[in-house]
Design a protein around this motif. Sequence first.
Motif, PDB file in Angstrom:
ATOM      1  N   VAL A  84       8.988   6.219   2.539  1.00 39.70           N
ATOM      2  CA  VAL A  84       8.940   5.366   1.403  1.00 39.70           C
ATOM      3  C   VAL A  84       7.831   4.881   1.503  1.00 39.70           C
ATOM      4  N   HIS A  85       6.499   4.664   0.523  1.00 37.06           N
ATOM      5  CA  HIS A  85       5.250   3.772   0.718  1.00 37.06           C
ATOM      6  C   HIS A  85       5.416   3.027  -0.512  1.00 37.06           C
ATOM      7  N   LEU A  86       5.906   1.903  -0.239  1.00 27.63           N
ATOM      8  CA  LEU A  86       5.979   0.799  -1.535  1.00 27.63           C
ATOM      9  C   LEU A  86       4.746   0.071  -1.783  1.00 27.63           C
ATOM     10  N   THR A  87       3.463   0.855  -1.873  1.00 22.33           N
ATOM     11  CA  THR A  87       2.120   0.105  -2.015  1.00 22.33           C
ATOM     12  C   THR A  87       1.952  -0.718  -3.310  1.00 22.33           C
ATOM     13  N   GLY A  88       2.631  -0.547  -4.313  1.00 18.76           N
ATOM     14  CA  GLY A  88       2.568  -1.270  -5.415  1.00 18.76           C
ATOM     15  C   GLY A  88       1.715  -0.376  -6.329  1.00 18.76           C
ATOM     16  N   GLY A  89       1.315  -0.606  -7.692  1.00 21.41           N
ATOM     17  CA  GLY A  89       0.555   0.160  -8.415  1.00 21.41           C
ATOM     18  C   GLY A  89      -0.104  -0.679  -9.448  1.00 21.41           C
ATOM     19  N   GLY A 238      -9.732   1.891   7.247  1.00 18.21           N
ATOM     20  CA  GLY A 238      -9.373   0.724   7.904  1.00 18.21           C
ATOM     21  C   GLY A 238      -8.707  -0.125   6.989  1.00 18.21           C
ATOM     22  N   LEU A 239      -8.720   0.096   5.579  1.00 14.78           N
ATOM     23  CA  LEU A 239      -8.162  -0.877   4.795  1.00 14.78           C
ATOM     24  C   LEU A 239      -6.903  -0.737   4.695  1.00 14.78           C
ATOM     25  N   PRO A 240      -5.867  -1.554   4.162  1.00 13.19           N
ATOM     26  CA  PRO A 240      -4.499  -1.362   4.125  1.00 13.19           C
ATOM     27  C   PRO A 240      -4.061  -0.162   3.102  1.00 13.19           C
ATOM     28  N   GLU A 241      -3.048   0.432   3.038  1.00 17.20           N
ATOM     29  CA  GLU A 241      -2.753   1.604   2.162  1.00 17.20           C
ATOM     30  C   GLU A 241      -3.205   1.437   0.757  1.00 17.20           C
ATOM     31  N   GLN A 242      -4.070   2.080   0.110  1.00 19.41           N
ATOM     32  CA  GLN A 242      -4.494   1.910  -1.259  1.00 19.41           C
ATOM     33  C   GLN A 242      -3.167   1.873  -2.317  1.00 19.41           C
ATOM     34  N   ARG A 255      -3.573   8.300  -5.485  1.00 24.37           N
ATOM     35  CA  ARG A 255      -2.724   7.747  -4.318  1.00 24.37           C
ATOM     36  C   ARG A 255      -3.464   7.952  -3.114  1.00 24.37           C
ATOM     37  N   GLU A 256      -3.288   7.141  -2.033  1.00 23.94           N
ATOM     38  CA  GLU A 256      -3.767   7.550  -0.686  1.00 23.94           C
ATOM     39  C   GLU A 256      -2.952   8.834  -0.019  1.00 23.94           C
ATOM     40  N   GLU A 257      -3.586   9.607   0.654  1.00 22.21           N
ATOM     41  CA  GLU A 257      -2.779  10.625   1.518  1.00 22.21           C
ATOM     42  C   GLU A 257      -3.696  10.704   2.530  1.00 22.21           C
ATOM     43  N   ARG A 258      -3.007  10.331   3.531  1.00 32.13           N
ATOM     44  CA  ARG A 258      -3.488   9.804   4.985  1.00 32.13           C
ATOM     45  C   ARG A 258      -4.934   9.002   4.803  1.00 32.13           C
TER      46      ARG A 258
END
Length: 803
Positions: A84-89, A238-242, A255-258
């Motif tokens: 789970v990547h709960l990044t927000g959207g 280097g930024l937090p996950e997008q 979305r970010e993938e790696r």
Amino acid sequence: MRSAARVVVVGGGVVGASVLYHLTKAGWKDVMLIERDELTCGSTWHAAGGMHTVNGDPNVARLQQYTINLYREIEQISGQSCGVHLTGGIMLAGTRERLDWLKMAQARGRYLGMELEMLTVDEAARRFPLLDKRHFVGAMFDPVEGHVDPYGVTHAYAKSAQIAGAEVVRHTRVVDLKPRSDGSWDVITDHGNVHAEHVVNAGGLWAREVGRMVGLELPILAMEHQYLITEEVPQIAGLPEQLHCIDFEGELYLREERDGMLIGTYERAGVPWSPAETPWDFAQSLLPNDLDRIAPSLEVAFEHFPALGEVGVRKVVNGPFTFAPDGNPLIGPIKGLRNFWVACGVMAGFSQGGGVGLALSQWMVEGDPGSDIWAMDVARYGDWATLAYTNAKVRENYSRRFRIRFPNEELPAARPLRTTPIYDRLAEAHAVFGEYCGLEHPLWFAPTEADAREDVTFRRSNAHAHVAEECRAVREQVGLLETSNYGKIEVSGPGTEAWLSRVMANRVPKVGRIALTPMLNERGKLIGDFTMCRLAADRVLLIGTLAAETYYLRWFERHMPPSGVHVRACAMEHVGLSVAGPASRALLQSLVRDDLSTAAFPFLTFRRVDIGMIPALVGRISFTGELGYEIWVSPDYQRALYDLLSEAGAKHGLKPFGGRALNAMRIEKGFGNWAREFRPIYGPCEAGLGRFVALEKGDFLGRSAAMEERASGGALRLVSFAVETADADAIGDEPIWHDGRVVGWVTSGAYGHRVGRSLALGYIPAAAGSASQGFEIEIIGERRPAERLAACAYDPSGAHMRQ
Ligand SMILES: Cc1cc2nc3c(=O)[nH]c(=O)nc-3n(C[C@H](O)[C@H](O)[C@H](O)COP(=O)(O)OP(=O)(O)OC[C@H]3O[C@@H](n4cnc5c(N)ncnc54)[C@H](O)[C@@H]3O)c2cc1C
């Protein structure tokens, strides 16, 4: 593999695995899942895994919230990570209309407990630095969005179910399903047979083929879908996950993938996959890439997110997944098939799979889905949803996935399909048509052919003035409405009265009379509203909602006595016209020999009447609130009837009117509609139908719950509001505020032309008492003062329709 089980779930994608888990959670442990290859090998394994809570239907949105919250639970039980990547959207708007749409989504989220936040473009760019601000006008942020690992989620469901006692069988294909006379099934596989009490079709890409094993043609089509993953994007290193991102104008999701970005698109030139039959040798396979097809979307992506155009493409995925014509899942039991259930057409398995599993398992175990899943119920489709219809609608829906559907927008695919004999007459009168269950029906009438098209908008459209004229004609003289788009079911046989008295909450009327009645489930909630028209001691015509016809029939089948009652859908055998308005009696009287005076033909009379040469069934009833008559004839007479009424009506000021005017007038009268005011989450008292529940008549389905509701009064109240608006009326699903808090939601809204006010119907807590002031209704981002009306807005005593 065991040889017998209480349930066999066919299909080990994310949906089948969720159903299996939820069955064990609901207490059925003797369950098994049969998968022809490896788990996830259909559409699940190559999904992008994105998940979000926003959905056009609030009840589906609730189930999406449930799904996302479930991942921690199945991770804990199974020990399997869901990734789970709960990044927000972030949802980006490039136009004013889209910004309005986002504001409406944010407002709807308020009573669902969703914390959606509107952002300026600058704020959006701070949170999602890849965007080029020049292309956007605003955005909305949803903290509960992100993505999961499709393999992890499916295995976490399956392992959690296995821990509770379920069996998962792989590399075994179900090749046939044979019913036994006791309602159980022989599940024939290529590795032996299983005797099952229940079967669930969770066949995903092959759900159509599994359906065909039992003679069922499900309205499902798979579409090819592509996404690509870029190489490393230096700007995000280097930024937090997008954040998860949807760019509506670009018709893109990202979305970010790696360290790169995943870019997906619902291209306009979408291509169906295996439109007639899904090949059985397709497993964990992908389709050839076709970047040319998504090139226009990618060009937009590189313009809107310039950094993405500067990096190479690491991987392209093209895979198929299935859709129903409206894009919502198909779940539930099937009329005519005992103990056969479907859970398919799920196009957002990682947002919806949990909710689908929960609802279906509760339905199987408790006899009721436990929540309002009308928007996902397989019974919302009827015979009209053929393979070719489905093909046209799914392609249209896919290509419009990220486009706005305006509340007054009618979509063109698969039209015209079903028409009544007066279709050409109505077109000549400049009708603007809507489509409902594949059937064309007039929405409003334009003065000239050139005017017969409507601007699509969240605000009042060019139809407003014409609808006003139609309402004026009905109020002052007489209007003519086509009513063929109502559902009709005939109940006959010696057991008619006793059976209807058991399934309906009101008393069955005497011969020649009409009674309005709610239909309740065992929990005392509304599952239908009908006019019961008694033709004879042993024959009643039920008039209700066309879209719910299969839903009703499935319910009736479940409660059918062994003999003495025959039930038959007959919607198109009785096509209809209605005359409404103070001059309707004089008009009709000029054409019939029967005495239509109130003394001889009172309100709620239903009778065979000859109109000129035309044999008809006439009911004195009104959904407009004016004096009126509904006339039913077989299709061969409808043109003659239309011509006769039109000609005779000229001297009475007859004017045709359509569904828009009818909707405005029924809201003025506070009359509810199925799927808006009447849904299985409301009780009859809450919905204002308490007077149609005859508790004294003896036992009927839902009676004890209805008694409790009457004693307590229920928790909610359906009320009418007059709203101070500018150029936009409520349409439904807006939050209702009271003293600065969200207390309820709107079910319908329209401008009431007869009362000259903008109106809304909606539910608020009964505890709000009789307060009339301090209310606001949030329309397109603005909280508009609203007055709660003590009674309906128009003619509360009902004197007009009874005159
Ligand atoms: C490229 C792409 C990207 C996507 N991205 C997302 C996303 O970001 N978010 C999201 O929520 N959804 C996404 N989806 C959609 C998602 O994949 C589907 O919603 C989901 O996979 C549906 O799962 P399912 O279980 O219904 O079907 P399937 O995964 O097709 O599973 C059905 C299973 O049933 C088995 N089966 C069928 N017939 C039989 C039989 N007779 N006997 C035994 N076994 C049988 C099949 O082998 C298969 O494993 C995407 C899809 C694609 C193609």
